[in-house]
Write a protein that holds these residues in place. Sequence first.
Motif, PDB file in Angstrom:
ATOM      1  N   GLY A  41       9.005  -3.222 -13.001  1.00 32.22           N
ATOM      2  CA  GLY A  41       8.966  -4.559 -12.405  1.00 32.22           C
ATOM      3  C   GLY A  41       9.717  -4.617 -11.083  1.00 32.22           C
ATOM      4  O   GLY A  41       9.251  -5.234 -10.118  1.00 32.22           O
ATOM      5  N   ILE A  59       7.576  -2.985  -8.514  1.00 32.99           N
ATOM      6  CA  ILE A  59       6.501  -3.873  -8.064  1.00 32.99           C
ATOM      7  C   ILE A  59       7.010  -4.788  -6.961  1.00 32.99           C
ATOM      8  O   ILE A  59       6.357  -4.961  -5.925  1.00 32.99           O
ATOM      9  CB  ILE A  59       5.948  -4.713  -9.233  1.00 32.99           C
ATOM     10  CG1 ILE A  59       5.136  -3.839 -10.162  1.00 32.99           C
ATOM     11  CG2 ILE A  59       5.082  -5.861  -8.721  1.00 32.99           C
ATOM     12  CD1 ILE A  59       4.721  -4.558 -11.429  1.00 32.99           C
ATOM     13  N   LEU A  82       1.549  -0.164  -5.844  1.00 35.71           N
ATOM     14  CA  LEU A  82       1.668  -1.501  -6.406  1.00 35.71           C
ATOM     15  C   LEU A  82       0.778  -1.649  -7.637  1.00 35.71           C
ATOM     16  O   LEU A  82       1.230  -2.124  -8.692  1.00 35.71           O
ATOM     17  CB  LEU A  82       1.301  -2.567  -5.365  1.00 35.71           C
ATOM     18  CG  LEU A  82       1.237  -4.005  -5.887  1.00 35.71           C
ATOM     19  CD1 LEU A  82       2.628  -4.542  -6.159  1.00 35.71           C
ATOM     20  CD2 LEU A  82       0.506  -4.888  -4.911  1.00 35.71           C
ATOM     21  N   TRP A 126       6.245 -14.746 -12.515  1.00 37.64           N
ATOM     22  CA  TRP A 126       5.542 -13.642 -11.861  1.00 37.64           C
ATOM     23  C   TRP A 126       4.110 -13.980 -11.497  1.00 37.64           C
ATOM     24  O   TRP A 126       3.569 -13.425 -10.533  1.00 37.64           O
ATOM     25  CB  TRP A 126       5.671 -12.306 -12.581  1.00 37.64           C
ATOM     26  CG  TRP A 126       5.156 -12.122 -13.964  1.00 37.64           C
ATOM     27  CD1 TRP A 126       5.905 -12.029 -15.084  1.00 37.64           C
ATOM     28  CD2 TRP A 126       3.800 -11.940 -14.387  1.00 37.64           C
ATOM     29  NE1 TRP A 126       5.091 -11.831 -16.175  1.00 37.64           N
ATOM     30  CE2 TRP A 126       3.801 -11.752 -15.782  1.00 37.64           C
ATOM     31  CE3 TRP A 126       2.581 -11.916 -13.718  1.00 37.64           C
ATOM     32  CZ2 TRP A 126       2.634 -11.552 -16.509  1.00 37.64           C
ATOM     33  CZ3 TRP A 126       1.424 -11.718 -14.447  1.00 37.64           C
ATOM     34  CH2 TRP A 126       1.457 -11.537 -15.823  1.00 37.64           C
ATOM     35  N   THR A 158       3.539  -1.932 -15.919  1.00 40.53           N
ATOM     36  CA  THR A 158       4.327  -3.081 -16.346  1.00 40.53           C
ATOM     37  C   THR A 158       3.529  -3.986 -17.267  1.00 40.53           C
ATOM     38  O   THR A 158       4.044  -4.459 -18.293  1.00 40.53           O
ATOM     39  CB  THR A 158       4.823  -3.875 -15.117  1.00 40.53           C
ATOM     40  OG1 THR A 158       5.503  -2.985 -14.251  1.00 40.53           O
ATOM     41  CG2 THR A 158       5.754  -4.983 -15.531  1.00 40.53           C
ATOM     42  N   MET A 159       2.277  -4.245 -16.920  1.00 38.39           N
ATOM     43  CA  MET A 159       1.451  -5.112 -17.760  1.00 38.39           C
ATOM     44  C   MET A 159       1.189  -4.449 -19.119  1.00 38.39           C
ATOM     45  O   MET A 159       1.242  -5.115 -20.155  1.00 38.39           O
ATOM     46  CB  MET A 159       0.125  -5.421 -17.063  1.00 38.39           C
ATOM     47  CG  MET A 159       0.266  -6.194 -15.774  1.00 38.39           C
ATOM     48  SD  MET A 159       0.790  -7.860 -16.016  1.00 38.39           S
ATOM     49  CE  MET A 159      -0.710  -8.580 -16.575  1.00 38.39           C
ATOM     50  N   LEU A 207       1.950  -2.047 -11.409  1.00 35.03           N
ATOM     51  CA  LEU A 207       1.496  -3.282 -12.058  1.00 35.03           C
ATOM     52  C   LEU A 207       0.811  -2.964 -13.381  1.00 35.03           C
ATOM     53  O   LEU A 207       1.043  -3.634 -14.392  1.00 35.03           O
ATOM     54  CB  LEU A 207       0.564  -4.062 -11.136  1.00 35.03           C
ATOM     55  CG  LEU A 207       0.150  -5.450 -11.596  1.00 35.03           C
ATOM     56  CD1 LEU A 207       1.363  -6.363 -11.711  1.00 35.03           C
ATOM     57  CD2 LEU A 207      -0.849  -6.050 -10.627  1.00 35.03           C
ATOM     58  N   ILE A 218       2.858 -13.487  -7.724  1.00 35.15           N
ATOM     59  CA  ILE A 218       1.667 -12.729  -7.321  1.00 35.15           C
ATOM     60  C   ILE A 218       0.745 -13.599  -6.469  1.00 35.15           C
ATOM     61  O   ILE A 218       0.191 -13.126  -5.463  1.00 35.15           O
ATOM     62  CB  ILE A 218       0.946 -12.165  -8.557  1.00 35.15           C
ATOM     63  CG1 ILE A 218       1.785 -11.047  -9.177  1.00 35.15           C
ATOM     64  CG2 ILE A 218      -0.442 -11.656  -8.209  1.00 35.15           C
ATOM     65  CD1 ILE A 218       1.249 -10.510 -10.482  1.00 35.15           C
TER      66      ILE A 218
END
Length: 124
Positions: free
Chosen positions: A75, A78, A102, A14, A109-110, A106, A18
């Motif tokens: 995810g 995203i 987004l 990932w 998810t993080m 993000l 990115i």
Amino acid sequence: MDFLASTHLHITTWVIGIILFFVAVTLKNGSKGQKITHMVLRLFYVFILLTGVALFMAGMDFDMGMLYGFKLIAGVLIIGMMEMILVRMKKHKATTMFWVLLFVFLFITMFLGFKLPMGISFLA
């Protein structure tokens, strides 16, 4: 399956995804370089999904399936937002809403990735 369920492999895919996304965004719209970068990014979407699903299945051992499910869904969202931004940029349409979504997905998810037991413990 143990190799695919590696947290380091997933993080590597990932991060590269990115980076490729931002390279594709900054390249001239419609250029050959942008098309190639976009196609390589789509290949990395597959790698991200494979390693993410493998981690999701491994995460079932921690009895936190719902949180890992939320992380999996975020995810996938995203990836969807990244693809929508690139396609809408190519068609010269507005992308502001997709950029906001987004970054929201993000963040979610993080946060979950670092909070859950298989992640790096920054938030402990």
